[in-house]
Design a protein around this motif. Sequence first.
Motif, PDB file in Angstrom:
ATOM      1  N   GLU A 130       0.812  -1.214   0.000  1.00  0.00           N
ATOM      2  CA  GLU A 130       0.000   0.000   0.000  1.00  0.00           C
ATOM      3  C   GLU A 130       0.849   1.269   0.000  1.00  0.00           C
ATOM      4  N   PHE A 131       2.110   1.165   0.412  1.00  0.00           N
ATOM      5  CA  PHE A 131       3.008   2.314   0.394  1.00  0.00           C
ATOM      6  C   PHE A 131       3.790   2.399  -0.918  1.00  0.00           C
ATOM      7  N   LEU A 132       3.857   1.297  -1.633  1.00  0.00           N
ATOM      8  CA  LEU A 132       4.611   1.244  -2.890  1.00  0.00           C
ATOM      9  C   LEU A 132       3.763   1.590  -4.109  1.00  0.00           C
ATOM     10  N   GLY A 133       2.461   1.399  -3.991  1.00  0.00           N
ATOM     11  CA  GLY A 133       1.566   1.654  -5.117  1.00  0.00           C
ATOM     12  C   GLY A 133       1.169   3.111  -5.207  1.00  0.00           C
ATOM     13  N   SER A 134       1.357   3.694  -6.369  1.00  0.00           N
ATOM     14  CA  SER A 134       0.970   5.088  -6.557  1.00  0.00           C
ATOM     15  C   SER A 134      -0.480   5.218  -7.023  1.00  0.00           C
ATOM     16  N   GLN A 135      -1.057   4.119  -7.469  1.00  0.00           N
ATOM     17  CA  GLN A 135      -2.438   4.104  -7.956  1.00  0.00           C
ATOM     18  C   GLN A 135      -3.190   2.932  -7.334  1.00  0.00           C
ATOM     19  N   ILE A 136      -4.495   3.098  -7.217  1.00  0.00           N
ATOM     20  CA  ILE A 136      -5.375   2.033  -6.752  1.00  0.00           C
ATOM     21  C   ILE A 136      -6.366   1.764  -7.882  1.00  0.00           C
ATOM     22  N   LEU A 137      -6.496   0.520  -8.264  1.00  0.00           N
ATOM     23  CA  LEU A 137      -7.432   0.121  -9.319  1.00  0.00           C
ATOM     24  C   LEU A 137      -8.477  -0.795  -8.710  1.00  0.00           C
ATOM     25  N   ALA A 138      -9.734  -0.552  -9.026  1.00  0.00           N
ATOM     26  CA  ALA A 138     -10.807  -1.426  -8.527  1.00  0.00           C
ATOM     27  C   ALA A 138     -11.778  -1.729  -9.663  1.00  0.00           C
ATOM     28  N   VAL A 139     -12.190  -2.976  -9.701  1.00  0.00           N
ATOM     29  CA  VAL A 139     -13.247  -3.423 -10.607  1.00  0.00           C
ATOM     30  C   VAL A 139     -14.377  -3.878  -9.691  1.00  0.00           C
ATOM     31  N   VAL A 140     -15.541  -3.248  -9.823  1.00  0.00           N
ATOM     32  CA  VAL A 140     -16.662  -3.549  -8.935  1.00  0.00           C
ATOM     33  C   VAL A 140     -17.926  -3.788  -9.742  1.00  0.00           C
ATOM     34  N   LYS A 141     -18.853  -4.492  -9.121  1.00  0.00           N
ATOM     35  CA  LYS A 141     -20.162  -4.719  -9.730  1.00  0.00           C
ATOM     36  C   LYS A 141     -21.226  -4.365  -8.702  1.00  0.00           C
ATOM     37  N   LYS A 142     -22.446  -4.246  -9.156  1.00  0.00           N
ATOM     38  CA  LYS A 142     -23.536  -3.932  -8.240  1.00  0.00           C
ATOM     39  C   LYS A 142     -23.659  -5.051  -7.207  1.00  0.00           C
ATOM     40  N   ALA A 143     -23.735  -4.670  -5.951  1.00  0.00           N
ATOM     41  CA  ALA A 143     -23.953  -5.658  -4.902  1.00  0.00           C
ATOM     42  C   ALA A 143     -25.396  -6.130  -4.986  1.00  0.00           C
ATOM     43  N   GLU A 144     -25.592  -7.376  -4.650  1.00  0.00           N
ATOM     44  CA  GLU A 144     -26.964  -7.922  -4.678  1.00  0.00           C
ATOM     45  C   GLU A 144     -27.721  -7.431  -3.460  1.00  0.00           C
TER      46      GLU A 144
END
Length: 145
Positions: A130-144
Amino acid sequence: DAVYQGDIEGLDLPYEQYFDIIICGDIIEHLSDPWTMIARIRRWLKDEGVLIASIPNVRYWRILRDLIISGKWEYVEAGILDNTHLRFFTRSSFLGMLSRGNFSVVRHEMIIHGKKQNIFNKLTFGVFEEFLGSQILAVVKKAEG
Protein backbone atom coordinates in the motif's frame (compact mmCIF):
# COMPACT_ATOMS: atom_id res chain seq x y z
CA ASP A 1 -25.22 9.07 -30.14
CA ALA A 2 -25.02 12.07 -27.86
CA VAL A 3 -22.32 14.35 -26.57
CA TYR A 4 -22.65 16.08 -23.20
CA GLN A 5 -20.42 18.88 -22.05
CA GLY A 6 -20.29 20.19 -18.50
CA ASP A 7 -19.57 19.34 -14.92
CA ILE A 8 -20.59 15.68 -14.50
CA GLU A 9 -21.82 16.40 -10.99
CA GLY A 10 -24.31 18.94 -12.34
CA LEU A 11 -25.46 17.17 -15.49
CA ASP A 12 -28.80 15.39 -15.44
CA LEU A 13 -28.11 12.45 -17.74
CA PRO A 14 -31.04 10.34 -18.98
CA TYR A 15 -29.55 6.90 -18.33
CA GLU A 16 -31.02 4.19 -16.11
CA GLN A 17 -29.50 0.70 -16.25
CA TYR A 18 -28.01 1.58 -19.61
CA PHE A 19 -24.26 0.88 -19.56
CA ASP A 20 -22.39 -2.43 -19.41
CA ILE A 21 -19.17 -0.77 -18.29
CA ILE A 22 -18.32 2.64 -16.88
CA ILE A 23 -14.68 3.64 -16.56
CA CYS A 24 -13.61 6.33 -14.11
CA GLY A 25 -9.90 6.70 -14.77
CA ASP A 26 -8.52 9.15 -12.24
CA ILE A 27 -11.59 11.37 -12.01
CA ILE A 28 -13.19 10.50 -8.67
CA GLU A 29 -10.59 12.52 -6.75
CA HIS A 30 -11.60 15.61 -8.75
CA LEU A 31 -15.24 15.48 -7.62
CA SER A 32 -16.64 17.58 -4.80
CA ASP A 33 -19.06 14.80 -3.82
CA PRO A 34 -17.74 11.46 -5.11
CA TRP A 35 -20.13 9.52 -2.84
CA THR A 36 -23.20 10.90 -4.62
CA MET A 37 -21.55 10.38 -8.01
CA ILE A 38 -20.88 6.71 -7.19
CA ALA A 39 -24.59 6.29 -6.43
CA ARG A 40 -25.49 7.90 -9.75
CA ILE A 41 -23.03 5.68 -11.63
CA ARG A 42 -24.65 2.63 -9.99
CA ARG A 43 -28.04 3.67 -11.39
CA TRP A 44 -26.55 4.09 -14.87
CA LEU A 45 -25.12 0.55 -14.89
CA LYS A 46 -27.07 -2.48 -16.01
CA ASP A 47 -27.61 -5.06 -13.26
CA GLU A 48 -24.67 -7.09 -14.58
CA GLY A 49 -22.66 -3.94 -15.33
CA VAL A 50 -19.16 -3.20 -14.08
CA LEU A 51 -17.43 -0.05 -12.86
CA ILE A 52 -13.68 0.15 -13.41
CA ALA A 53 -12.11 2.95 -11.38
CA SER A 54 -8.61 4.10 -10.58
CA ILE A 55 -7.43 6.82 -8.23
CA PRO A 56 -4.11 8.07 -6.86
CA ASN A 57 -2.98 6.51 -3.57
CA VAL A 58 -2.33 9.15 -0.92
CA ARG A 59 -0.42 6.57 1.18
CA TYR A 60 2.30 6.37 -1.47
CA TRP A 61 5.69 6.42 0.23
CA ARG A 62 6.92 9.60 -1.43
CA ILE A 63 3.90 11.56 -0.23
CA LEU A 64 4.37 10.24 3.31
CA ARG A 65 8.12 10.87 3.20
CA ASP A 66 7.64 14.49 2.24
CA LEU A 67 4.95 14.98 4.87
CA ILE A 68 6.75 13.22 7.74
CA ILE A 69 10.37 14.17 7.05
CA SER A 70 10.01 17.61 5.49
CA GLY A 71 6.56 18.65 6.69
CA LYS A 72 5.60 19.26 3.05
CA TRP A 73 2.17 18.86 1.53
CA GLU A 74 2.74 20.81 -1.66
CA TYR A 75 0.30 20.76 -4.54
CA VAL A 76 1.85 20.38 -7.99
CA GLU A 77 0.77 20.41 -11.64
CA ALA A 78 0.41 16.62 -11.93
CA GLY A 79 0.59 13.50 -9.83
CA ILE A 80 -0.92 12.43 -6.53
CA LEU A 81 -0.94 15.99 -5.14
CA ASP A 82 -2.26 17.45 -8.39
CA ASN A 83 -3.61 20.90 -7.61
CA THR A 84 -7.01 19.98 -9.08
CA HIS A 85 -7.59 17.08 -6.66
CA LEU A 86 -10.38 17.80 -4.21
CA ARG A 87 -10.32 14.43 -2.42
CA PHE A 88 -7.66 11.98 -1.34
CA PHE A 89 -8.08 8.26 -0.78
CA THR A 90 -6.30 5.25 0.61
CA ARG A 91 -7.15 1.74 -0.52
CA SER A 92 -9.38 1.31 2.53
CA SER A 93 -11.27 4.58 2.08
CA PHE A 94 -11.67 4.03 -1.67
CA LEU A 95 -12.99 0.47 -1.33
CA GLY A 96 -15.15 1.60 1.60
CA MET A 97 -16.74 4.31 -0.51
CA LEU A 98 -17.50 1.79 -3.26
CA SER A 99 -18.93 -0.64 -0.73
CA ARG A 100 -21.15 2.04 0.84
CA GLY A 101 -22.27 2.84 -2.71
CA ASN A 102 -23.66 -0.71 -2.83
CA PHE A 103 -20.92 -2.19 -4.98
CA SER A 104 -19.03 -5.41 -4.39
CA VAL A 105 -15.38 -5.69 -5.29
CA VAL A 106 -14.56 -8.12 -8.10
CA ARG A 107 -10.86 -7.23 -8.11
CA HIS A 108 -8.57 -4.56 -6.79
CA GLU A 109 -4.86 -3.94 -6.89
CA MET A 110 -2.20 -1.43 -6.06
CA ILE A 111 -0.38 -0.28 -9.18
CA ILE A 112 3.34 -0.34 -8.44
CA HIS A 113 5.70 1.30 -10.93
CA GLY A 114 9.39 0.57 -11.11
CA LYS A 115 11.47 -2.57 -11.12
CA LYS A 116 13.02 -1.96 -7.68
CA GLN A 117 9.67 -1.27 -6.02
CA ASN A 118 8.14 -4.39 -7.57
CA ILE A 119 11.07 -6.55 -6.44
CA PHE A 120 10.89 -5.07 -2.93
CA ASN A 121 7.15 -5.78 -2.85
CA LYS A 122 7.72 -9.42 -3.80
CA LEU A 123 10.59 -9.87 -1.32
CA THR A 124 8.44 -8.50 1.51
CA PHE A 125 5.41 -10.61 0.50
CA GLY A 126 3.32 -7.53 -0.19
CA VAL A 127 3.53 -6.17 3.37
CA PHE A 128 4.40 -2.67 2.09
CA GLU A 129 2.25 -2.86 -1.04
CA GLU A 130 0.00 0.00 0.00
CA PHE A 131 3.01 2.31 0.39
CA LEU A 132 4.61 1.24 -2.89
CA GLY A 133 1.57 1.65 -5.12
CA SER A 134 0.97 5.09 -6.56
CA GLN A 135 -2.44 4.10 -7.96
CA ILE A 136 -5.37 2.03 -6.75
CA LEU A 137 -7.43 0.12 -9.32
CA ALA A 138 -10.81 -1.43 -8.53
CA VAL A 139 -13.25 -3.42 -10.61
CA VAL A 140 -16.66 -3.55 -8.94
CA LYS A 141 -20.16 -4.72 -9.73
CA LYS A 142 -23.54 -3.93 -8.24
CA ALA A 143 -23.95 -5.66 -4.90
CA GLU A 144 -26.96 -7.92 -4.68
CA GLY A 145 -29.83 -6.78 -2.57
